[in-house]
Design a protein around this motif. Structure first.
Motif, mmCIF file in Angstrom:
data_model
loop_
_atom_site.group_PDB
_atom_site.id
_atom_site.type_symbol
_atom_site.label_atom_id
_atom_site.label_comp_id
_atom_site.label_asym_id
_atom_site.label_seq_id
_atom_site.Cartn_x
_atom_site.Cartn_y
_atom_site.Cartn_z
ATOM 1 N N ASP A 70 0.811 -1.223 0.000
ATOM 2 C CA ASP A 70 0.000 0.000 0.000
ATOM 3 C C ASP A 70 0.839 1.265 0.000
ATOM 4 O O ASP A 70 0.319 2.358 0.229
ATOM 5 N N ILE A 71 2.155 1.132 -0.274
ATOM 6 C CA ILE A 71 3.005 2.301 -0.507
ATOM 7 C C ILE A 71 3.961 1.917 -1.633
ATOM 8 O O ILE A 71 4.644 0.886 -1.560
ATOM 9 N N ASP A 72 3.981 2.736 -2.679
ATOM 10 C CA ASP A 72 4.721 2.357 -3.883
ATOM 11 C C ASP A 72 4.809 3.579 -4.791
ATOM 12 O O ASP A 72 3.964 4.488 -4.713
ATOM 13 N N LEU A 76 1.906 6.613 -5.454
ATOM 14 C CA LEU A 76 2.168 8.043 -5.260
ATOM 15 C C LEU A 76 1.969 8.817 -6.558
ATOM 16 O O LEU A 76 1.408 9.927 -6.551
ATOM 17 N N TRP A 99 -2.836 9.536 -1.493
ATOM 18 C CA TRP A 99 -2.280 8.228 -1.837
ATOM 19 C C TRP A 99 -2.828 7.116 -0.954
ATOM 20 O O TRP A 99 -3.128 6.025 -1.422
ATOM 21 N N TRP A 100 -2.959 7.405 0.350
ATOM 22 C CA TRP A 100 -3.429 6.365 1.271
ATOM 23 C C TRP A 100 -4.902 6.052 1.049
ATOM 24 O O TRP A 100 -5.335 4.909 1.226
ATOM 25 N N THR A 129 2.653 -0.604 5.073
ATOM 26 C CA THR A 129 2.797 0.590 5.918
ATOM 27 C C THR A 129 2.694 0.275 7.404
ATOM 28 O O THR A 129 3.052 1.112 8.234
ATOM 29 N N ALA A 210 3.828 10.207 3.174
ATOM 30 C CA ALA A 210 4.418 9.004 2.588
ATOM 31 C C ALA A 210 5.874 8.870 3.008
ATOM 32 O O ALA A 210 6.704 8.334 2.267
ATOM 33 N N ARG A 220 10.828 5.970 2.697
ATOM 34 C CA ARG A 220 9.862 4.865 2.654
ATOM 35 C C ARG A 220 10.570 3.593 2.196
ATOM 36 O O ARG A 220 11.666 3.664 1.615
#
Length: 488
Positions: A70-72, A76, A99-100, A129, A210, A220
């Motif tokens: 869920d973060i990439d 973003l 983004w989230w 995350t 982020a 990140r």
């Protein structure tokens, strides 16, 4: 009984011997939630759902972990684009979406698709995350062991030193000197262009939400690091099976294996990869316009049919989609359902099933089990299932209730092992509704047969036309009339 699976790392089919007797641990890569699920995501999930169900059927207590990235960079970028002046959302996109929020919204779309197609929820489904401290610990461990270093340009990046690990490239059997540079960060901060990012320092213009504090500066995690940290937390430093799509072998799984083993972890005992989905022999591509999504498939066919189609090939093989594919899958499902409906009408719904009590169907059930034990050979297993359906129909037609009941029991356990009875909203043919339909249609066909015997052709045609108007096709044959539900 010996389970055997193909291991990508050793390039051979090996006996499955779990690390802990009676237990099996499985991690397979879930989605990077930057868009709607595509057919490759769902095929992979169904393949590893079939694996899980078969391990459970064979008596293992299975722990399944499927991650959510869920973060990439792509997440973003999509979020940033949604805030740009003049942005025109495509289907499934929103304007000015953080983004989230974007990641969470698409995560729910994946869960909906999984549930609709009967993919069991994993034991744990961690988000990247939520595991930043574990990632920091793994990075520091790699630095301490001489396999990682902070970027040489002061960017805050941290890289894995691929030349420090002499087994790098072993999963995909590549020579490091033949590899291209890793495209995950500016190469100016790397010792070698092939070194890949474990931690990405924050860049100007990126949202502060982020970014997480770290010993190397705010930033990140790198994609590959996320999986290594999460699987270790939930399954330990050594576990039974790591799975995912064939496209993840390199660089993702190669990098996962290298960083984890370099940290001193035994990591996965088996690496299992499912094949790709093509469109009439060609790679699916949005630019070419030859893609078909799970949502589009579900507009063309019921969930049970879509699951059957996506799960019918051997998991390691290419699954080719053609315009007739879902019709062929629907015909196969209808043959199964037709037998189950007839058996349910004859016997009711309480079969008192016992796994070892298949009577005359024992041979076909053993063929099914042997196929599944042999590297999850679903095509051979389906052949055994359809042979049982054929034998069951013959038994019912001959009035052999004992054989018919045993065949119904066998079909129930086979379809359950393949997950065909778990599809959300599916009207499995052994329900009371299907049994009731069978009784009503057979009564109409009996009346039609009597009219034909009396040469009352008008009454016979009227009954046939009434059934046709209700979506039921009638075919006359040497052994009498048969019926089926018409497909659009």
């Amino acid at each position: 009984m010996t389970l055997r699976f193909y291991d990508t790392a050793s390039a051979e089919v090996r006996d499955f011997v779990p690390l802990q007797a009676g237990k099996a641990s499985l991690y397979y890569c879930g989605a990077t939630v930057q868009g709607m699920p595509h057919v490759g995501h769902i095929r992979s999930a169904i393949a590893f759902d079939q694996l899980t169900r078969w391990l459970e059927y064979r008596g293992y207590r299975v722990t399944v972990v499927r991650n959510v990235t869920d973060i990439d960079d792509k997440i973003l970028a999509k979020s940033e684009a949604s805030f740009a002046p003049g942005f025109t959302p495509e289907p499934g996109e929103l304007r000015e979406e953080e983004w989230w929020a974007l990641a969470y919204r698409y995560e729910q779309e994946f869960l909906k698709a999984y549930d609709t197609l009967g993919v069991s929820r994993p034991t744990y489904e961690p988000r990247a995350t939520g595991h930043i401290p574990e990632m920091h610990a793994l990075i520091q461990q790699l630095i301490n062991r001489g396999h990682a270093y902070p970027a040489l340009d002061g960017s805050g990046d941290v890289y894995f030193d691929v030349r420090s690990w002499d087994r790098y490239g072993s999963l995909t059997r590549q020579n490091i000197d033949d590899m291209q540079g890793a495209q995950d960060a500016d190469p100016r901060g790397k010792k070698d262009a092939r070194d890949f990012a474990l931690w990405k320092g924050s860049k100007e213009g990126e949202p502060t939400t982020a970014s997480w504090a770290s010993p190397w500066g705010a930033g990140r995690p790198g994609w590959h690091l996320e999986c290594s940290a999460m699987v270790t937390k939930y399954l330990g430093t050594e576990f039974d099976i790591h799975g995912g799509g064939l496209d993840l072998r390199f660089p993702h799984h190669e990098n996962e294996m290298a960083q984890s083993q370099a940290a001193g972890h035994g990591f996965a005992n088996f690496w299992m990869h499912n094949g790709m989905v093509t469109y009439q022999g060609e790679k699916m591509s949005k630019s070419v316009g030859n893609t078909v999504s799970p949502a589009e498939m579900l507009e063309l066919a019921p969930p049970r049919v879509v699951r059957y189609y996506l799960g019918q090939a051997h998991y390691r093989s290419v699954l080719d989609y053609r315009p007739t594919s879902l019709d062929e899958a629907a015909a196969a499902v209808e043959r199964i359902d037709g037998f189950q409906a007839k058996a349910a009408a004859r016997f009711g719904n309480d079969f008192g099933f016992e796994p070892d009590d298949f009577g005359p169907s024992t041979e076909s059930v053993q063929a099914f089990a042997d196929a599944m034990d042999d590297d999850l050979n679903v095509p051979r297993a389906l052949a055994a299932l359809h042979e049982t359906v054929r034998a069951g129909n013959t038994a019912l037609a001959d009035g052999n209730d004992e054989a018919g009941r045993h065949a119904m029991n066998a079909v129930m356990v086979m379809t359950d092992a393949l997950g065909l009875n778990a599809v959300a909203g599916s009207d499995a043919a052994n329900t009371k509704e299907a049994a009731a339909l069978e009784v009503l249609v057979e009564a109409q066909l009996a009346a039609r047969a009597e009219a034909r015997t009396s040469k009352d052709w008008a009454a016979s045609d009227a009954i046939r036309d009434t059934l046709k108007a209700a979506g039921i096709a009638v075919e006359d044959g040497p052994e009498g009339a048969t019926w089926s539900l018409q497909r659009d």
